[in-house]
Design a protein around this motif. Structure first.
Motif, PDB file in Angstrom:
ATOM      1  N   VAL A 104       0.934  -1.264   0.080  1.00  0.00           N
ATOM      2  CA  VAL A 104       0.078  -0.034  -0.069  1.00  0.00           C
ATOM      3  C   VAL A 104       0.950   1.253  -0.062  1.00  0.00           C
ATOM      4  O   VAL A 104       2.175   1.159   0.042  1.00  0.00           O
ATOM      5  CB  VAL A 104      -0.921   0.012   1.162  1.00  0.00           C
ATOM      6  N   SER A 105       0.168   2.412   0.096  1.00  0.00           N
ATOM      7  CA  SER A 105       1.061   3.627  -0.323  1.00  0.00           C
ATOM      8  C   SER A 105       1.336   4.041   1.331  1.00  0.00           C
ATOM      9  O   SER A 105       0.723   3.716   2.343  1.00  0.00           O
ATOM     10  CB  SER A 105       0.092   4.796  -0.768  1.00  0.00           C
ATOM     11  N   TYR A 106       2.374   5.177   1.317  1.00  0.00           N
ATOM     12  CA  TYR A 106       2.915   5.480   2.618  1.00  0.00           C
ATOM     13  C   TYR A 106       1.804   6.156   3.262  1.00  0.00           C
ATOM     14  O   TYR A 106       1.409   5.843   4.753  1.00  0.00           O
ATOM     15  CB  TYR A 106       3.935   6.450   2.382  1.00  0.00           C
ATOM     16  N   SER A 107       0.952   6.910   2.863  1.00  0.00           N
ATOM     17  CA  SER A 107      -0.049   7.635   3.355  1.00  0.00           C
ATOM     18  C   SER A 107      -1.143   6.626   3.994  1.00  0.00           C
ATOM     19  O   SER A 107      -1.938   6.941   4.830  1.00  0.00           O
ATOM     20  CB  SER A 107      -1.102   8.620   2.498  1.00  0.00           C
ATOM     21  N   THR A 108      -1.587   5.325   3.248  1.00  0.00           N
ATOM     22  CA  THR A 108      -2.349   4.629   3.707  1.00  0.00           C
ATOM     23  C   THR A 108      -1.798   3.905   5.255  1.00  0.00           C
ATOM     24  O   THR A 108      -2.765   3.613   5.941  1.00  0.00           O
ATOM     25  CB  THR A 108      -2.642   3.203   2.755  1.00  0.00           C
ATOM     26  N   VAL A 109      -0.414   3.596   5.261  1.00  0.00           N
ATOM     27  CA  VAL A 109      -0.028   3.026   6.419  1.00  0.00           C
ATOM     28  C   VAL A 109      -0.240   4.228   7.503  1.00  0.00           C
ATOM     29  O   VAL A 109      -0.905   3.970   8.686  1.00  0.00           O
ATOM     30  CB  VAL A 109       1.313   2.706   6.305  1.00  0.00           C
TER      31      VAL A 109
ATOM     32  N   SER B 207      -3.170   6.223  12.323  1.00  0.00           N
ATOM     33  CA  SER B 207      -3.737   7.151  13.142  1.00  0.00           C
ATOM     34  C   SER B 207      -5.425   7.341  13.430  1.00  0.00           C
ATOM     35  O   SER B 207      -6.009   7.972  13.993  1.00  0.00           O
ATOM     36  CB  SER B 207      -3.654   8.727  12.195  1.00  0.00           C
ATOM     37  N   GLY B 208      -5.582   6.173  12.975  1.00  0.00           N
ATOM     38  CA  GLY B 208      -7.070   5.735  13.265  1.00  0.00           C
ATOM     39  C   GLY B 208      -8.188   6.399  12.365  1.00  0.00           C
ATOM     40  O   GLY B 208      -9.334   6.483  12.462  1.00  0.00           O
ATOM     41  N   SER B 209      -7.673   6.743  11.123  1.00  0.00           N
ATOM     42  CA  SER B 209      -8.437   7.617  10.218  1.00  0.00           C
ATOM     43  C   SER B 209      -9.563   6.818   9.808  1.00  0.00           C
ATOM     44  O   SER B 209      -9.331   5.539   9.217  1.00  0.00           O
ATOM     45  CB  SER B 209      -7.442   8.076   8.925  1.00  0.00           C
ATOM     46  N   PRO B 210     -10.918   7.324   9.608  1.00  0.00           N
ATOM     47  CA  PRO B 210     -11.961   6.532   8.872  1.00  0.00           C
ATOM     48  C   PRO B 210     -11.924   6.469   7.489  1.00  0.00           C
ATOM     49  O   PRO B 210     -12.643   5.927   6.812  1.00  0.00           O
ATOM     50  CB  PRO B 210     -13.179   7.450   9.305  1.00  0.00           C
ATOM     51  N   GLU B 211     -10.929   6.853   6.681  1.00  0.00           N
ATOM     52  CA  GLU B 211     -10.814   6.899   5.332  1.00  0.00           C
ATOM     53  C   GLU B 211     -10.316   5.646   4.649  1.00  0.00           C
ATOM     54  O   GLU B 211     -10.415   5.335   3.327  1.00  0.00           O
ATOM     55  CB  GLU B 211      -9.563   8.066   4.965  1.00  0.00           C
ATOM     56  N   ILE B 212     -10.078   4.576   5.549  1.00  0.00           N
ATOM     57  CA  ILE B 212      -9.728   3.335   4.951  1.00  0.00           C
ATOM     58  C   ILE B 212     -10.395   2.358   5.821  1.00  0.00           C
ATOM     59  O   ILE B 212     -11.058   2.629   6.926  1.00  0.00           O
ATOM     60  CB  ILE B 212      -8.252   3.001   5.215  1.00  0.00           C
ATOM     61  N   SER B 213     -10.441   1.115   5.076  1.00  0.00           N
ATOM     62  CA  SER B 213     -11.592   0.215   5.845  1.00  0.00           C
ATOM     63  C   SER B 213     -10.824  -0.887   7.003  1.00  0.00           C
ATOM     64  O   SER B 213      -9.752  -0.354   7.017  1.00  0.00           O
ATOM     65  CB  SER B 213     -11.885  -0.845   4.527  1.00  0.00           C
ATOM     66  N   GLU B 214     -11.760  -1.115   7.808  1.00  0.00           N
ATOM     67  CA  GLU B 214     -11.335  -1.675   8.846  1.00  0.00           C
ATOM     68  C   GLU B 214     -10.583  -2.924   8.557  1.00  0.00           C
ATOM     69  O   GLU B 214      -9.466  -3.174   9.529  1.00  0.00           O
ATOM     70  CB  GLU B 214     -12.680  -2.289  10.048  1.00  0.00           C
ATOM     71  N   ASP B 215     -10.692  -3.793   7.604  1.00  0.00           N
ATOM     72  CA  ASP B 215     -10.097  -4.843   7.283  1.00  0.00           C
ATOM     73  C   ASP B 215      -8.599  -4.550   6.859  1.00  0.00           C
ATOM     74  O   ASP B 215      -7.636  -4.953   7.051  1.00  0.00           O
ATOM     75  CB  ASP B 215     -10.619  -5.525   5.884  1.00  0.00           C
TER      76      ASP B 215
ATOM     77  N   ASN C  83       7.598   6.526  15.066  1.00  0.00           N
ATOM     78  CA  ASN C  83       8.306   7.649  15.302  1.00  0.00           C
ATOM     79  C   ASN C  83       7.609   8.880  16.074  1.00  0.00           C
ATOM     80  O   ASN C  83       6.909   9.854  15.605  1.00  0.00           O
ATOM     81  CB  ASN C  83       8.830   8.347  14.021  1.00  0.00           C
ATOM     82  N   ALA C  84       8.021   9.193  17.319  1.00  0.00           N
ATOM     83  CA  ALA C  84       7.098   9.893  18.044  1.00  0.00           C
ATOM     84  C   ALA C  84       7.511  11.494  17.741  1.00  0.00           C
ATOM     85  O   ALA C  84       6.559  12.471  17.660  1.00  0.00           O
ATOM     86  CB  ALA C  84       7.535   9.874  19.615  1.00  0.00           C
ATOM     87  N   VAL C  85       8.796  11.825  17.367  1.00  0.00           N
ATOM     88  CA  VAL C  85       9.050  12.809  16.944  1.00  0.00           C
ATOM     89  C   VAL C  85       8.312  13.410  15.820  1.00  0.00           C
ATOM     90  O   VAL C  85       7.650  14.553  15.507  1.00  0.00           O
ATOM     91  CB  VAL C  85      10.511  13.116  16.797  1.00  0.00           C
ATOM     92  N   ALA C  86       8.456  12.624  14.798  1.00  0.00           N
ATOM     93  CA  ALA C  86       7.557  12.772  13.376  1.00  0.00           C
ATOM     94  C   ALA C  86       6.101  13.007  13.400  1.00  0.00           C
ATOM     95  O   ALA C  86       5.661  13.919  13.198  1.00  0.00           O
ATOM     96  CB  ALA C  86       7.940  11.796  12.351  1.00  0.00           C
ATOM     97  N   ARG C  87       5.714  12.040  14.676  1.00  0.00           N
ATOM     98  CA  ARG C  87       4.093  12.290  14.780  1.00  0.00           C
ATOM     99  C   ARG C  87       3.920  13.374  15.524  1.00  0.00           C
ATOM    100  O   ARG C  87       2.768  14.280  15.014  1.00  0.00           O
ATOM    101  CB  ARG C  87       3.583  11.263  15.691  1.00  0.00           C
ATOM    102  N   ALA C  88       4.818  13.990  16.281  1.00  0.00           N
ATOM    103  CA  ALA C  88       4.381  15.091  17.158  1.00  0.00           C
ATOM    104  C   ALA C  88       4.468  16.438  16.127  1.00  0.00           C
ATOM    105  O   ALA C  88       3.776  17.248  16.316  1.00  0.00           O
ATOM    106  CB  ALA C  88       5.509  15.434  18.181  1.00  0.00           C
ATOM    107  N   MET C  89       5.452  16.232  15.011  1.00  0.00           N
ATOM    108  CA  MET C  89       5.437  17.612  14.059  1.00  0.00           C
ATOM    109  C   MET C  89       4.205  17.326  13.325  1.00  0.00           C
ATOM    110  O   MET C  89       3.640  18.684  13.008  1.00  0.00           O
ATOM    111  CB  MET C  89       6.469  17.214  13.077  1.00  0.00           C
ATOM    112  N   VAL C  90       3.452  16.317  13.033  1.00  0.00           N
ATOM    113  CA  VAL C  90       2.581  16.233  12.163  1.00  0.00           C
ATOM    114  C   VAL C  90       1.122  16.721  13.008  1.00  0.00           C
ATOM    115  O   VAL C  90       0.315  17.647  12.773  1.00  0.00           O
ATOM    116  CB  VAL C  90       1.996  14.881  11.559  1.00  0.00           C
ATOM    117  N   MET C  91       1.014  16.044  14.297  1.00  0.00           N
ATOM    118  CA  MET C  91      -0.079  16.250  15.100  1.00  0.00           C
ATOM    119  C   MET C  91       0.031  17.637  15.911  1.00  0.00           C
ATOM    120  O   MET C  91      -0.904  18.014  16.665  1.00  0.00           O
ATOM    121  CB  MET C  91      -0.331  15.153  16.157  1.00  0.00           C
TER     122      MET C  91
END
Length: 337
Positions: A15-20, A25-33, A50-58
């Protein structure tokens, strides 16, 4: 060993990087499966976020700073435990530091918290002067002061009503028949201790008894200092039938000195503490004390800080908790002839 990256997971999952990223992140944009399949691959590959990377995004590290004055103090360590539990229940972790009642170190630790990009700080201040020392930082990061009642200073804090607690303590001893009550451990440079001493004095005045003080000449409060101070006190003529100790640690030091000198508690002297630390309820100690509601204080401190973080509150709140008397066996009725 090479660290597994989000791109490695995406390659294995096909899959793509964005799908992972959406799966993590628990996004509703992808299926539960799809989410469950990706999370299983992450587990098998031992991938960690990566907590640092996530912190920069969030724009949030999910970290709270906690600065104590003395982690060796049982009251402080119990509060740290409750604050950690309350923070974790709300999805945050704690970075814990110890200022050792040193204003310069306290400032360094505050700067460290900012550098580590914590979302907010709970501070047990060195004293009332901490506000001026740290005022330049308080507009940069959400902060809640705890434990120390800073009176009318415009900063959020959570504290017990120390004045009321001391007043209640004197009333309790008075109702047991004591008229000669010594306040043990009055300490300068602390609003908390100043308020307790004021509450004691006010109760004495209202009840028509003469205040007696044994001042703490040491830099802080501890069992060791309570022991040393009471050893000196017990060499003098006894003018009191009850001791109201400013803290439970002071009271434990008094108990140790009294036992060495053959002074019985409560037969010879009634003893009342303040804080209700865990050791106060042990069988051989069984100390009557003024309880600070530690779990509630911790919960309110965390809630107040998260309110400031999540709602970007620019104002401040003063939350004062009511103390109560915990009756045990260290106080006895005083027989009047």
């Amino acid at each position: 060993m090479k660290n597994v990256t989000i791109k490695d997971v995406a390659k294995v999952a096909g899959v793509s990087y964005s799908t992972v990223s959406r799966a993590l992140s628990g996004s509703p944009e992808i299926s539960e499966d799809t989410r469950e399949r990706i999370l299983q691959i992450c587990k098998e590959m031992n991938y960690t976020v990566n907590a640092v990377a996530r912190a920069m995004v969030m724009r949030s590290t999910k970290l709270l700073g906690l600065i104590l004055t003395d982690i060796s103090n049982p009251f402080m360590s119990e509060l740290a435990y409750h604050i950690d539990r309350q923070a974790r229940a709300r999805g945050y972790n704690i970075i814990l530091c110890n200022s050792s009642r040193d204003l310069e170190l306290e400032k360094e630790l505050f700067e460290l918290m900012i550098a580590r990009q914590v979302d907010g700080v709970i501070l047990f201040p060195c004293g009332p002067e901490s506000y001026d020392s740290l005022s330049q930082y308080l507009t940069r990061i959400p902060t809640v002061f705890a434990g120390e009642n800073l009176r009318e200073i415009p900063v959020s804090y959570v504290s017990v009503d120390n004045y009321r607690g001391a007043y209640l303590g004197v009333e309790h001893l008075y109702n047991l028949g004591h008229r000669d009550i010594l306040y043990f451990g009055r300490r300068r440079g602390s609003t908390t201790h100043q308020l307790r001493a004021e509450g004691y004095s006010a109760a004495c005045k209202d009840l028509g008894i003469t205040p007696q003080f044994c001042n703490n000449t040491f830099p802080s409060t501890s069992i060791k200092y309570g022991y040393q101070l009471s050893k000196q006190l017990f060499t003098q003529n006894r003018t009191f039938s009850a001791i109201f100790a400013a803290t439970d640690t002071n009271a434990l030091g008094i108990m140790q000195a009294a036992e060495e000198l053959g002074i019985r508690i409560p037969e010879d002297i009634s003893l009342l503490g303040f804080d209700n630390i865990r050791d106060s309820g042990l069988p051989r100690i069984d100390l009557t004390t003024v309880e600070q509601p530690k779990k509630m204080l911790a919960s309110m401190a965390v809630d107040s800080l998260l309110d400031k973080i999540q709602n970007e509150l620019s104002g401040y709140t003063h939350r004062i908790l009511m103390p109560t008397i915990v009756e045990r066996s260290s106080c006895a009725a005083f027989p009047h002839n």
